[in-house]
Design an enzyme around this catalytic site. Structure first.
Site, PDB file in Angstrom:
ATOM      1  N   LYS A  32       0.857  -1.188   0.000  1.00 53.35           N
ATOM      2  CA  LYS A  32       0.000   0.000   0.000  1.00 53.35           C
ATOM      3  C   LYS A  32       0.894   1.239   0.000  1.00 53.35           C
ATOM      4  O   LYS A  32       1.502   1.569   1.012  1.00 53.35           O
ATOM      5  CB  LYS A  32      -0.901   0.045   1.241  1.00 53.35           C
ATOM      6  CG  LYS A  32      -1.954   1.152   1.126  1.00 53.35           C
ATOM      7  CD  LYS A  32      -2.516   1.590   2.433  1.00 53.35           C
ATOM      8  CE  LYS A  32      -1.745   2.704   3.080  1.00 53.35           C
ATOM      9  NZ  LYS A  32      -1.646   3.942   2.274  1.00 53.35           N
TER      10      LYS A  32
ATOM     11  N   GLU B 114      10.641   1.495   9.845  1.00 53.81           N
ATOM     12  CA  GLU B 114      11.558   2.626   9.675  1.00 53.81           C
ATOM     13  C   GLU B 114      10.722   3.858   9.964  1.00 53.81           C
ATOM     14  O   GLU B 114       9.882   4.251   9.165  1.00 53.81           O
ATOM     15  CB  GLU B 114      12.127   2.606   8.248  1.00 53.81           C
ATOM     16  CG  GLU B 114      13.462   3.306   8.160  1.00 53.81           C
ATOM     17  CD  GLU B 114      13.284   4.728   7.723  1.00 53.81           C
ATOM     18  OE1 GLU B 114      13.117   5.580   8.623  1.00 53.81           O
ATOM     19  OE2 GLU B 114      13.292   4.984   6.518  1.00 53.81           O
TER      20      GLU B 114
ATOM     21  N   CYS C 258      13.356  11.545   6.720  1.00 51.87           N
ATOM     22  CA  CYS C 258      13.444  11.102   8.120  1.00 51.87           C
ATOM     23  C   CYS C 258      14.875  11.210   8.631  1.00 51.87           C
ATOM     24  O   CYS C 258      15.114  11.105   9.828  1.00 51.87           O
ATOM     25  CB  CYS C 258      12.891   9.692   8.260  1.00 51.87           C
ATOM     26  SG  CYS C 258      13.574   8.584   7.057  1.00 51.87           S
TER      27      CYS C 258
ATOM     28  N   GLU D 111      10.174  16.094  15.276  1.00 49.59           N
ATOM     29  CA  GLU D 111      10.644  16.196  13.900  1.00 49.59           C
ATOM     30  C   GLU D 111       9.869  17.324  13.200  1.00 49.59           C
ATOM     31  O   GLU D 111       8.643  17.267  13.114  1.00 49.59           O
ATOM     32  CB  GLU D 111      10.322  14.854  13.230  1.00 49.59           C
ATOM     33  CG  GLU D 111      11.287  14.410  12.216  1.00 49.59           C
ATOM     34  CD  GLU D 111      10.902  13.031  11.663  1.00 49.59           C
ATOM     35  OE1 GLU D 111       9.841  12.472  12.013  1.00 49.59           O
ATOM     36  OE2 GLU D 111      11.675  12.518  10.852  1.00 49.59           O
TER      37      GLU D 111
HETATM   38  P1  ADP Z   1       3.268  10.746   7.372  1.00 50.03           P
HETATM   39  O1  ADP Z   1       2.835  11.519   8.576  1.00 50.03           O
HETATM   40  O2  ADP Z   1       4.683  10.888   7.042  1.00 50.03           O
HETATM   41  O3  ADP Z   1       2.327  10.858   6.214  1.00 50.03           O
HETATM   42  P2  ADP Z   1       2.084   8.246   8.055  1.00 50.03           P
HETATM   43  O4  ADP Z   1       2.612   7.298   9.055  1.00 50.03           O
HETATM   44  O5  ADP Z   1       0.766   8.909   8.345  1.00 50.03           O
HETATM   45  O6  ADP Z   1       3.250   9.250   7.814  1.00 50.03           O
HETATM   46  O7  ADP Z   1       1.942   7.560   6.635  1.00 50.03           O
HETATM   47  C1  ADP Z   1       2.815   6.581   6.157  1.00 50.03           C
HETATM   48  C2  ADP Z   1       2.003   5.515   5.497  1.00 50.03           C
HETATM   49  O8  ADP Z   1       1.161   4.936   6.486  1.00 50.03           O
HETATM   50  C3  ADP Z   1       1.083   5.989   4.383  1.00 50.03           C
HETATM   51  O9  ADP Z   1       1.043   5.008   3.364  1.00 50.03           O
HETATM   52  C4  ADP Z   1      -0.264   6.084   5.066  1.00 50.03           C
HETATM   53  O10 ADP Z   1      -1.353   5.922   4.191  1.00 50.03           O
HETATM   54  C5  ADP Z   1      -0.172   4.911   6.014  1.00 50.03           C
HETATM   55  N1  ADP Z   1      -1.077   4.977   7.169  1.00 50.03           N
HETATM   56  C6  ADP Z   1      -1.399   6.042   7.914  1.00 50.03           C
HETATM   57  N2  ADP Z   1      -2.258   5.694   8.896  1.00 50.03           N
HETATM   58  C7  ADP Z   1      -2.487   4.364   8.761  1.00 50.03           C
HETATM   59  C8  ADP Z   1      -3.286   3.387   9.467  1.00 50.03           C
HETATM   60  N3  ADP Z   1      -4.003   3.717  10.516  1.00 50.03           N
HETATM   61  N4  ADP Z   1      -3.252   2.113   9.027  1.00 50.03           N
HETATM   62  C9  ADP Z   1      -2.501   1.771   7.966  1.00 50.03           C
HETATM   63  N5  ADP Z   1      -1.745   2.622   7.274  1.00 50.03           N
HETATM   64  C10 ADP Z   1      -1.719   3.899   7.657  1.00 50.03           C
END
Ligand code: ADP
Length: 490
Positions: free
Chosen positions: A188, A263, A297, A394
């Site tokens: 995903k 990561e 990061c 961050e």
């Molecule tokens: P950022 O704040 O850098 O966008 P995230 O951790 O929100 O980082 O996003 C990184 C990835 O995790 C993206 O692919 C996002 O769609 C996914 N993501 C965010 N929230 C969820 C969740 N609750 N379950 C699964 N995937 C998630």
């Protein structure tokens, strides 16, 4: 059609229009109705749409990956390597298209996007070769009529979730070793940067990757993430993204005790000692701090400068930062793109306001950029308090906050005072100090007299709350291999 309204797709100017896909890729087929808008962060225009898939489609993708696994893992490593090599070659052949697509959806300057495509493809080449060197062991047994061997076997179906800041490289350094090891993958990508991921699938097909080995799904993160972390058919889960989301997903994985690689966020300290080459330190800080508009990061997040060179370094860094060229990444001269979205801009503004409110002074920037939207001026702040918000969290934006330190002991105290442990940097011309500091920094990676630490040949990853496992290098493939001890009684 979105593009008709805005011309975003036309502006990208793809040589190969079929690299732009608005459907998901499951079991070798393009599926799903494109319904969710994807926007260019520089213009806010709609580039196109992607499907909003969920639980049942993710389960179908997992089923496809599980069905493809037996045949894929039985292939000789050389056969898998051949496909990975071809895949890399195709990425390089279409580097310009892939880079333009990335810049349009992510915002980074075109030169950085081109660099990322080459860096990303290198993981395919590297891990294809590493797959040929997955050696096991023979172990001298404690009895003369016994033999013990260790086999390394692919873990199985891998679930992967990747972020938007490196839309291609964060995928290839998971998918590369996974596929090389003989695993199959359900990925995903970030909903903000799906087209880079989907273009990779077009080239995978062309390179000869069989259906089901790589499946890409877009849609609501939560239900997709649940399947990838809870479905018993998934043996391993790998994630790059924010620390809170990573912790939550890792916890979800424990219901079925999956292998997990994470990561997560960093909060990189950048130390400039009195004995540093200041020109090199300022150049290193620009690369580390402002690459991808501060949205990596491993970005320097807290810049600690020793008393004796504080003023000179601050002046030099501010000069260099004010020379950065802000704008749309597709305009070739740009060196600073927009921030990814409004939330990112708000965070940057909050960090700057907090620092200024506690006595910091702006040497350059500290305001939104005249390009509007989510553009923010490259910023250098001096006299930042050691406990300012930007030293604790961050920032993920183009803000360099300078904190003063007295001596090496205090520098290491400041640097290690964080739950994050991904990357750290230090500049000194003393050989002895470079060793002491490298060993004393509680981080997974140290850039000593350099602001650049990412390459496919070296292990990338963090300690403390920055993650588990390593990506890239000879170690990266281990994350996708299980050890099996085989005992033979003669
Ligand atoms: P950022 O704040 O850098 O966008 P995230 O951790 O929100 O980082 O996003 C990184 C990835 O995790 C993206 O692919 C996002 O769609 C996914 N993501 C965010 N929230 C969820 C969740 N609750 N379950 C699964 N995937 C998630």
């Amino acid at each position: 059609m979105a593009d008709g309204e805005t011309g975003e797709l036309g502006r990208i100017g793809l040589q190969r229009a079929d690299l732009f896909r608005q459907q998901c890729y499951i079991n070798g087929k393009w599926v799903g109705e494109p319904t969710v808008d994807v926007r260019n962060p520089a213009t806010r225009g709609v580039i196109g749409r992607i499907p909003d898939l969920g639980k049942s489609e993710t389960e179908a993708a997992v089923a496809a990956a599980a069905a493809a696994l037996p045949k894929w893992k039985a292939e000789p490593a050389a056969a898998r390597a051949k496909i990975l090599r071809k895949w890399n070659e195709l990425m390089l052949k279409h580097q310009e298209d892939l880079a333009r697509l990335m810049t349009a959806e992510q915002g980074k300057p075109l030169a950085e996007a081109r660099g990322e495509i080459a860096y990303a493809g290198a993981f395919f080449e590297w891990f294809g070769e590493e797959a040929k060197r997955v050696y096991g062991d023979t172990i001298p047994a404690p009895a003369s009529d016994r033999r013990i061997m260790v086999l390394k076997q692919p873990v199985g179906v891998v679930g992967a979730i990747t972020p938007w800041n490196f839309p291609t490289a964060m995928i290839t350094r998971k998918v590369g070793p996974g596929i090389a090891a003989g695993c199959t993958v359900v990925l995903k990508p970030s909903e903000l940067t799906p087209y880079s991921a989907l273009a990779l699938a077009v080239l995978a097909e062309e390179a000869g990757l069989p259906p089901g080995v790589l499946n890409i799904i877009t849609g609501d993160a939560e239900p997709i993430g649940r399947v990838l972390t809870e479905d018993p058919r998934i043996a391993k889960f790998t994630f790059t993204g924010s620390t809170p989301v990573g912790k939550k997903l890792a916890a979800q994985c424990m219901g079925t005790v999956k292998r997990v690689s994470l990561e997560l966020g960093g909060n990189a300290p950048f130390l400039v000692f009195d004995d540093a080459d200041l020109e090199a330190a300022a150049a290193g800080a620009i690369i580390s701090k402002f690459r991808n508009t501060g949205q990596t990061c491993v970005c320097a997040n807290r810049i600690y400068v020793q008393d004796g060179v504080y003023d000179a370094f601050a002046k030099l860094l501010a000069e260099k930062a004010s020379n950065l060229v802000v704008g749309d990444g597709l305009a070739g001269v740009t060196t600073q793109g927009p921030l990814i979205n409004a939330k990112a801009l708000e965070k940057v503004e909050a960090h700057v306001a907090d620092a200024l409110g506690h006595g910091a002074k702006a040497l350059t920037g500290a305001a939104r950029d005249s390009h509007g939207g989510t553009f923010y001026q490259p910023t250098v702040l001096r006299d930042v308090a050691p406990d300012a918000l930007l030293t604790r969290e961050e920032t993920f934006g183009p803000v360099a906050g300078l904190v003063r330190f007295k001596d090496e002991t205090q520098a290491l105290q400041f640097a290690n005072n964080s739950r994050a442990g991904l990357a750290a940097y230090a500049f000194t011309q003393s050989l002895a100090r470079s060793w002491r500091v490298s060993e004393g920094l509680e981080y997974g990676m140290v850039g000593m007299n350099t602001g650049l630490i990412s390459t496919e040949v070296s292990p990338f990853g963090g300690v403390k709350e920055s993650g588990v496992g390593r990506e890239g290098s000879k170690y990266g493939i281990d994350e996708y291999l299980d050890l099996k001890a085989v005992f033979v009684q003669l």
